[in-house]
Scaffold this motif. Sequence first.
Motif, PDB file in Angstrom:
ATOM      1  N   LEU A  26      -3.340  -3.840  -0.011  1.00  0.00           N
ATOM      2  CA  LEU A  26      -2.207  -3.798   0.917  1.00  0.00           C
ATOM      3  C   LEU A  26      -0.923  -3.411   0.181  1.00  0.00           C
ATOM      4  CD1 LEU A  26      -2.912  -6.956   3.116  1.00  0.00           C
ATOM      5  CD2 LEU A  26      -3.373  -4.561   3.679  1.00  0.00           C
ATOM      6  N   GLU A  27      -0.732  -3.977  -0.998  1.00  0.00           N
ATOM      7  CA  GLU A  27       0.451  -3.638  -1.807  1.00  0.00           C
ATOM      8  C   GLU A  27       0.398  -2.181  -2.254  1.00  0.00           C
ATOM      9  OE1 GLU A  27       3.359  -5.312  -2.398  1.00  0.00           O
ATOM     10  OE2 GLU A  27       2.506  -6.641  -0.888  1.00  0.00           O
ATOM     11  N   GLN A  28      -0.772  -1.702  -2.636  1.00  0.00           N
ATOM     12  CA  GLN A  28      -0.918  -0.293  -3.027  1.00  0.00           C
ATOM     13  C   GLN A  28      -0.582   0.629  -1.852  1.00  0.00           C
ATOM     14  OE1 GLN A  28      -4.960  -0.094  -4.419  1.00  0.00           O
ATOM     15  NE2 GLN A  28      -4.466  -0.921  -6.431  1.00  0.00           N
ATOM     16  N   ASN A  29      -1.041   0.268  -0.658  1.00  0.00           N
ATOM     17  CA  ASN A  29      -0.750   1.083   0.522  1.00  0.00           C
ATOM     18  C   ASN A  29       0.746   1.101   0.831  1.00  0.00           C
ATOM     19  OD1 ASN A  29      -3.452   1.679   0.775  1.00  0.00           O
ATOM     20  ND2 ASN A  29      -3.802   0.313   2.509  1.00  0.00           N
ATOM     21  N   LYS A  30       1.388  -0.054   0.730  1.00  0.00           N
ATOM     22  CA  LYS A  30       2.837  -0.107   0.965  1.00  0.00           C
ATOM     23  C   LYS A  30       3.574   0.722  -0.081  1.00  0.00           C
ATOM     24  CE  LYS A  30       4.170  -4.457   1.537  1.00  0.00           C
ATOM     25  NZ  LYS A  30       4.221  -5.919   1.716  1.00  0.00           N
ATOM     26  N   ASN A  31       3.173   0.611  -1.335  1.00  0.00           N
ATOM     27  CA  ASN A  31       3.817   1.377  -2.407  1.00  0.00           C
ATOM     28  C   ASN A  31       3.596   2.876  -2.238  1.00  0.00           C
ATOM     29  OD1 ASN A  31       4.952  -0.850  -3.656  1.00  0.00           O
ATOM     30  ND2 ASN A  31       3.159  -1.198  -4.932  1.00  0.00           N
ATOM     31  N   LEU A  32       2.440   3.265  -1.720  1.00  0.00           N
ATOM     32  CA  LEU A  32       2.163   4.677  -1.454  1.00  0.00           C
ATOM     33  C   LEU A  32       3.176   5.246  -0.469  1.00  0.00           C
ATOM     34  CD1 LEU A  32      -0.168   6.982  -1.786  1.00  0.00           C
ATOM     35  CD2 LEU A  32      -0.752   6.229   0.500  1.00  0.00           C
ATOM     36  N   VAL A  33       3.433   4.521   0.597  1.00  0.00           N
ATOM     37  CA  VAL A  33       4.396   4.960   1.612  1.00  0.00           C
ATOM     38  C   VAL A  33       5.800   5.032   1.009  1.00  0.00           C
ATOM     39  CG1 VAL A  33       5.564   4.194   3.727  1.00  0.00           C
ATOM     40  CG2 VAL A  33       3.068   4.195   3.610  1.00  0.00           C
ATOM     41  N   LEU A  34       6.179   4.028   0.256  1.00  0.00           N
ATOM     42  CA  LEU A  34       7.517   4.013  -0.349  1.00  0.00           C
ATOM     43  C   LEU A  34       7.695   5.170  -1.326  1.00  0.00           C
ATOM     44  CD1 LEU A  34       7.873   0.172  -0.948  1.00  0.00           C
ATOM     45  CD2 LEU A  34       9.139   1.559   0.716  1.00  0.00           C
ATOM     46  N   VAL A  52      -0.643  12.909  -1.772  1.00  0.00           N
ATOM     47  CA  VAL A  52      -0.532  11.697  -0.965  1.00  0.00           C
ATOM     48  C   VAL A  52      -1.110  11.834   0.452  1.00  0.00           C
ATOM     49  CG1 VAL A  52       1.796  12.100  -0.068  1.00  0.00           C
ATOM     50  CG2 VAL A  52       1.055   9.778  -0.503  1.00  0.00           C
ATOM     51  N   PHE A  53      -1.233  13.067   0.964  1.00  0.00           N
ATOM     52  CA  PHE A  53      -1.752  13.275   2.318  1.00  0.00           C
ATOM     53  C   PHE A  53      -3.141  13.893   2.268  1.00  0.00           C
ATOM     54  CE2 PHE A  53       2.760  12.988   3.079  1.00  0.00           C
ATOM     55  CZ  PHE A  53       2.836  12.279   4.262  1.00  0.00           C
ATOM     56  N   ALA A  54      -4.008  13.461   3.184  1.00  0.00           N
ATOM     57  CA  ALA A  54      -5.341  14.041   3.306  1.00  0.00           C
ATOM     58  C   ALA A  54      -5.215  15.482   3.809  1.00  0.00           C
ATOM     59  CB  ALA A  54      -6.184  13.222   4.285  1.00  0.00           C
ATOM     60  N   GLU A  55      -6.205  16.311   3.451  1.00  0.00           N
ATOM     61  CA  GLU A  55      -6.187  17.709   3.896  1.00  0.00           C
ATOM     62  C   GLU A  55      -6.157  17.827   5.409  1.00  0.00           C
ATOM     63  OE1 GLU A  55      -8.786  20.917   2.410  1.00  0.00           O
ATOM     64  OE2 GLU A  55      -8.890  19.670   0.605  1.00  0.00           O
ATOM     65  N   ASP A  56      -6.889  16.961   6.085  1.00  0.00           N
ATOM     66  CA  ASP A  56      -6.963  17.016   7.550  1.00  0.00           C
ATOM     67  C   ASP A  56      -6.034  15.996   8.202  1.00  0.00           C
ATOM     68  OD1 ASP A  56      -8.389  14.829   6.684  1.00  0.00           O
ATOM     69  OD2 ASP A  56     -10.069  15.134   8.060  1.00  0.00           O
ATOM     70  N   GLU A  93      -1.491  -4.144   7.150  1.00  0.00           N
ATOM     71  CA  GLU A  93      -2.624  -4.906   7.683  1.00  0.00           C
ATOM     72  C   GLU A  93      -3.830  -3.974   7.680  1.00  0.00           C
ATOM     73  OE1 GLU A  93      -4.825  -7.965   9.094  1.00  0.00           O
ATOM     74  OE2 GLU A  93      -2.699  -8.153   8.666  1.00  0.00           O
ATOM     75  N   GLY A  94      -4.888  -4.351   6.999  1.00  0.00           N
ATOM     76  CA  GLY A  94      -6.071  -3.493   6.932  1.00  0.00           C
ATOM     77  C   GLY A  94      -5.714  -2.169   6.288  1.00  0.00           C
ATOM     78  N   ASP A  95      -6.050  -1.061   6.967  1.00  0.00           N
ATOM     79  CA  ASP A  95      -5.722   0.260   6.429  1.00  0.00           C
ATOM     80  C   ASP A  95      -4.445   0.843   7.038  1.00  0.00           C
ATOM     81  OD1 ASP A  95      -6.676   0.835   8.964  1.00  0.00           O
ATOM     82  OD2 ASP A  95      -8.128   2.341   8.317  1.00  0.00           O
ATOM     83  N   LEU A  96      -3.666   0.002   7.727  1.00  0.00           N
ATOM     84  CA  LEU A  96      -2.435   0.455   8.379  1.00  0.00           C
ATOM     85  C   LEU A  96      -1.191  -0.073   7.673  1.00  0.00           C
ATOM     86  CD1 LEU A  96      -3.418  -0.155  12.118  1.00  0.00           C
ATOM     87  CD2 LEU A  96      -3.543   1.996  10.827  1.00  0.00           C
ATOM     88  N   GLY A 134      -6.564   5.913  -0.681  1.00  0.00           N
ATOM     89  CA  GLY A 134      -5.322   6.276  -1.348  1.00  0.00           C
ATOM     90  C   GLY A 134      -4.603   7.486  -0.781  1.00  0.00           C
ATOM     91  N   LYS A 135      -5.002   7.950   0.405  1.00  0.00           N
ATOM     92  CA  LYS A 135      -4.356   9.100   1.053  1.00  0.00           C
ATOM     93  C   LYS A 135      -3.950   8.719   2.476  1.00  0.00           C
ATOM     94  CE  LYS A 135      -5.569  12.406  -1.992  1.00  0.00           C
ATOM     95  NZ  LYS A 135      -4.730  13.320  -2.672  1.00  0.00           N
TER      96      LYS A 135
END
Length: 156
Positions: A26-34, A52-56, A93-96, A134-135
């Motif tokens: 969850l912390e990694q996901n938040k840091n990714l967005v930041l 940082v973004f998936a191809e699709d 929360e989860g993957d969001l 991670g994307k």
Amino acid sequence: MNTHILMILTGILLLFSTCNSQVDRLEQNKNLVLKANQELLNNGNTAYVDSVFAEDYRVDGAETGREAIKNFISTLLQAFPDLEVTIEPVLAEGDLVGWQRTHTGTHRGQIMGIPASNQQITWENLIISRIVDGKIVEEWSQGNLQQKLQAIEAEN
């Protein structure tokens, strides 16, 4: 008796281990967005999109892909060359990851068909990002830039 205690302790350790890895994710996901916002909007590093973004990548249900993100960021930064964004709050929360981004910049170029006004504008976006491996794979966004620009255009 000792075997039961050992089993209970093992179970507790596994539970804590699972909880810790979930908190870490969850912390990694938040840091990714930041970091994405810092690199892309505050630093103008559109090349960072690829890492940082998936191809699709999809936004609001439509597949847009990485090039559309790069084009949008370039357009935004041309229209607001002094753009600064802040992020707060960030909830995961989860993957969001849900977050609010506040933008401030001087409107110096055309965007959304509205010519430069040379006025400083502040607008917000509420965004939910879905992150897998991670994307950022998908986002839903609601913002008020268009309304702010239309109000300025109506004044002029």
